[in-house]
Motif scaffolding. Structure first.
Motif, PDB file in Angstrom:
ATOM      1  N   SER A  73      35.978  25.066  46.212  1.00 33.44           N
ATOM      2  CA  SER A  73      35.801  26.030  47.308  1.00 33.44           C
ATOM      3  C   SER A  73      36.442  27.393  47.018  1.00 33.44           C
ATOM      4  N   SER A  75      36.874  30.980  46.078  1.00 38.58           N
ATOM      5  CA  SER A  75      35.975  32.123  45.913  1.00 38.58           C
ATOM      6  C   SER A  75      36.674  33.239  45.145  1.00 38.58           C
ATOM      7  N   ASP A  78      39.197  34.780  47.369  1.00 35.40           N
ATOM      8  CA  ASP A  78      40.444  34.025  47.435  1.00 35.40           C
ATOM      9  C   ASP A  78      41.381  34.419  46.296  1.00 35.40           C
ATOM     10  N   ARG A 118      33.281  36.602  48.755  1.00 39.01           N
ATOM     11  CA  ARG A 118      33.527  35.310  49.396  1.00 39.01           C
ATOM     12  C   ARG A 118      32.428  34.309  49.029  1.00 39.01           C
ATOM     13  N   GLN A 119      31.226  34.796  48.834  1.00 42.04           N
ATOM     14  CA  GLN A 119      30.097  33.915  48.526  1.00 42.04           C
ATOM     15  C   GLN A 119      30.110  33.395  47.087  1.00 42.04           C
ATOM     16  N   HIS A 120      30.775  34.094  46.188  1.00 42.46           N
ATOM     17  CA  HIS A 120      30.803  33.687  44.783  1.00 42.46           C
ATOM     18  C   HIS A 120      32.005  32.785  44.534  1.00 42.46           C
ATOM     19  N   LYS A 121      31.717  31.573  44.086  1.00 35.76           N
ATOM     20  CA  LYS A 121      32.748  30.564  43.848  1.00 35.76           C
ATOM     21  C   LYS A 121      32.979  30.362  42.355  1.00 35.76           C
TER      22      LYS A 121
END
Length: 133
Positions: A73, A75, A78, A118-121
């Protein structure tokens, strides 16, 4: 806009751990050699990632760093927040005017950028990676 080298290293280290050794511990020396940076500088980055709950560390003969069980989870945002903090990129308008049109545009742009990050993990990149960085 520019992020520090520490953020760049953190992203590469997490990707390396995800691709090469998601369930194994890796020593700071090995990670430092892989990134071609000093172990002392890398330790500071790794400490921030541990504090942010992205990786775990252990000492001793079998010590080192590895991803936390819920690493999928994590990102890009993060990682950036763990290394750079979460303060706004825009310093604000003159005289702290709450109706500042410039600030509204800048904050809107920052929110869109954060949503993209945030969408790229890290896990999405790990699935695509064919080499260890």
């Amino acid at each position: 806009m520019k992020y520090s080298k520490a953020t760049n290293y953190a992203l590469h280290i997490l990707l390396h751990l995800a691709v090469a050794t998601p369930n194994q511990r890796v020593g700071v020396q090995q990670l430092a050699e892989q990134q071609d940076i000093s172990p002392t500088y890398l330790s500071k980055i790794l400490t921030k990632l541990v504090k942010a709950g992205m990786i775990e560390s252990s000492t001793g003969a079998n010590g080192g760093y590895k991803l936390k069980p819920d690493w999928e989870s994590i990102s890009f945002l993060d990682v950036i927040h763990a290394i750079e903090g979460s303060a706004s990129l825009f310093g604000g308008c003159l005289n702290d005017n709450p109706d500042c049109l410039i600030q509204k545009v800048m904050i809107s742009a920052e929110e869109k950028m954060e949503e993209e990050l945030r969408q790229h993990k890290i896990s999405d990149l790990a699935k695509k990676a064919t080499v260890v960085f």
